[in-house]
Design an enzyme around this catalytic site. Sequence first.
Site, short mmCIF file in Angstrom:
data_model
loop_
_atom_site.label_atom_id
_atom_site.label_comp_id
_atom_site.label_asym_id
_atom_site.label_seq_id
_atom_site.Cartn_x
_atom_site.Cartn_y
_atom_site.Cartn_z
N ASP A 57 -0.07 -9.83 7.79
CA ASP A 57 1.25 -9.45 8.31
C ASP A 57 2.29 -10.28 7.57
OD1 ASP A 57 3.62 -9.10 9.71
OD2 ASP A 57 2.63 -9.01 11.67
N ASP A 75 9.15 -3.67 -0.02
CA ASP A 75 9.30 -2.21 0.11
C ASP A 75 8.94 -1.91 1.57
OD1 ASP A 75 9.60 0.46 -0.54
OD2 ASP A 75 7.60 0.65 -1.41
N ALA A 128 0.82 -1.21 0.00
CA ALA A 128 0.00 0.00 0.00
C ALA A 128 0.86 1.27 0.00
CB ALA A 128 -0.89 0.01 1.24
N PRO A 129 0.45 2.32 -0.73
CA PRO A 129 -0.81 2.49 -1.46
C PRO A 129 -0.81 1.92 -2.88
CG PRO A 129 0.44 4.53 -1.49
CD PRO A 129 1.22 3.57 -0.65
N GLY A 130 0.24 1.23 -3.28
CA GLY A 130 0.13 0.48 -4.53
C GLY A 130 0.92 1.01 -5.71
N GLY A 131 1.75 2.03 -5.49
CA GLY A 131 2.49 2.63 -6.60
C GLY A 131 3.39 1.62 -7.31
N LYS A 132 4.16 0.86 -6.53
CA LYS A 132 5.11 -0.06 -7.16
C LYS A 132 4.39 -1.30 -7.70
CE LYS A 132 8.76 1.82 -4.31
NZ LYS A 132 7.93 2.43 -3.23
N CYS A 142 12.71 3.88 1.63
CA CYS A 142 12.92 5.27 1.23
C CYS A 142 13.64 5.97 2.38
CB CYS A 142 11.60 5.95 0.87
SG CYS A 142 10.34 5.86 2.14
N ASP A 200 -0.66 -6.21 2.41
CA ASP A 200 -0.28 -5.12 3.33
C ASP A 200 -0.99 -5.38 4.65
OD1 ASP A 200 1.12 -2.14 2.82
OD2 ASP A 200 -0.20 -2.22 4.57
C1 LIG Z 1 6.87 2.07 2.21
S1 LIG Z 1 5.20 1.65 2.37
C2 LIG Z 1 4.93 0.74 0.88
C3 LIG Z 1 4.73 1.61 -0.34
C4 LIG Z 1 4.23 0.83 -1.55
N1 LIG Z 1 5.14 -0.27 -1.86
C5 LIG Z 1 4.09 1.69 -2.78
O1 LIG Z 1 4.99 1.72 -3.63
O2 LIG Z 1 3.05 2.35 -2.90
C6 LIG Z 1 5.30 0.38 3.57
C7 LIG Z 1 4.00 -0.37 3.79
O3 LIG Z 1 4.29 -1.48 4.65
C8 LIG Z 1 3.13 -1.79 5.36
N2 LIG Z 1 3.54 -2.70 6.45
C9 LIG Z 1 4.14 -2.38 7.63
N3 LIG Z 1 4.38 -3.49 8.35
C10 LIG Z 1 3.93 -4.53 7.61
C11 LIG Z 1 3.88 -5.95 7.81
N4 LIG Z 1 4.37 -6.48 8.92
N5 LIG Z 1 3.34 -6.72 6.85
C12 LIG Z 1 2.83 -6.16 5.72
N6 LIG Z 1 2.84 -4.83 5.48
C13 LIG Z 1 3.39 -4.04 6.41
C14 LIG Z 1 2.59 -0.44 5.75
O4 LIG Z 1 1.21 -0.51 6.05
C15 LIG Z 1 2.90 0.39 4.50
O5 LIG Z 1 1.76 0.46 3.67
#
Ligand SMILES: C[S@@+](CC[C@H](N)C(=O)[O-])C[C@H]1O[C@@H](n2cnc3c(N)ncnc32)[C@H](O)[C@@H]1O
Length: 419
Positions: free
Chosen positions: A289, A308, A243-247, A361, A263
């Site tokens: 998770d 990511d 999330a939010p899904g860009g990649k 990031c 996510d």
């Molecule tokens: C850096 S953002 C991802 C951005 C996304 N890849 C994009 O390009 O739009 C990190 C994401 O990791 C999720 N997250 C955090 N801990 C997590 C876990 N244990 N399992 C799955 N997702 C997790 C968060 O909710 C967040 O949406």
Amino acid sequence: MVQGVREGRSLSDLLPRVPEAARAGTQALAFQVLRALGGAEAVRAVVAPKAPPPAVDALLVSAIALLWPVPAGERPPYPDHTLVDQAVHAARKRTPAAAGFVNAVLRRFVRERDALAEAASQQPVGAFNHPLWWIERLKRDWPSHWQALLREANHHPPMTLRVNARRSSATAYVQRLAAHGVAAQACGSHTVVLAEPCPVTQLPGFAEGEVSVQDAAAQLAAPLLLGEAGLPAGARVLDACAAPGGKAAHLLELADLDLLALDSDPQRLARVQQTLDRLHLHATVKAGDARDPASWWDGRPFAAILLDAPCSASGIVRRHPDIRWLRRPGDIAALARIQAQLLDALWPLLAPGGRLVYATCSVFKAEGQQQIDAFLQRLGPGGASLDPASPGHLLPLPDNAMAGPAMPDGFYYALLHRP
Ligand SMILES: C[S@@+](CC[C@H](N)C(=O)[O-])C[C@H]1O[C@@H](n2cnc3c(N)ncnc32)[C@H](O)[C@@H]1O
């Protein structure tokens, strides 16, 4: 907004509460204040060593920050007298007993601005507008770049677009923008940098999925995971923190994949589905998770995994000037522990010969190079190989090889192969 951030709430949580008509203006002013907050707090401490109550202090430092904008040389948003009058007016309405004090402090700042600014710049927080622990960490991680990194973090970010590879190209979209009176430059086959940011509603074809907003550094993830040879059609791929899904959307624009977008945050996950719908793409979207595959994995291995990971976001402070004031020093070790758990949990899900891209990031080494060094050590010899073409740390600095017409965000990328 500024008082809320100082109390630990993020601007993304606070801004939606502002009436819509005032939101963009409030955000612009809040961003400007947060870029200059360290200096403004240092000035307030010189002029009034005993901090006033939080609401008065937030008003005072906001007014000082707007009178003394960062980056240096930027024009203040209002003339001095307007700012002082409006700050005193606000104080009279909300904290009447402090109106005289606010007036006295701001008038003194206007009279003695150069000397007070000089005094505030003598200490690092005042000079660089970041917390001291953050400055110290950058100094340790990047002994020759820390000052430039801190300075660049206070500049305005570019607005960069990703053109949907299924629909168009960067050069064709730049022409389409020009026809709509929007100046832009192509920067790579599907990356476009706008001369000036604009609302997405002004981007031709946005609602129809022709284009998305995504920084140039973030646009490296999908091609890195797919590799030059690409993945076979229908390959099983996991985006573990989607999330939010860009990649995830970028991956699907480039290849026909059987993608699982996972996510742990169901609310953020809803945005993944919205993004995919807008772009007419398809993935299985699931809440779970990633550290606990037993709760969501069907046991079939993945050809490729994008991790990511959640991180400090220290590479994108230009876009989120509140982050530096919200994070606490202990957060970095806590986030690094979660990143390590994610790596350990996801690696066994990769098919033999599979590839995993680890991305953050962040510009902190604990969330990048040190994290991957420690992971490779845990796996032991022959457990994984780090691709020599891995980009490693990409710093948001003018000499960044990717800089082109606009400087990309700070990122870390490692491409790992499972033998
Ligand atoms: C850096 S953002 C991802 C951005 C996304 N890849 C994009 O390009 O739009 C990190 C994401 O990791 C999720 N997250 C955090 N801990 C997590 C876990 N244990 N399992 C799955 N997702 C997790 C968060 O909710 C967040 O949406």
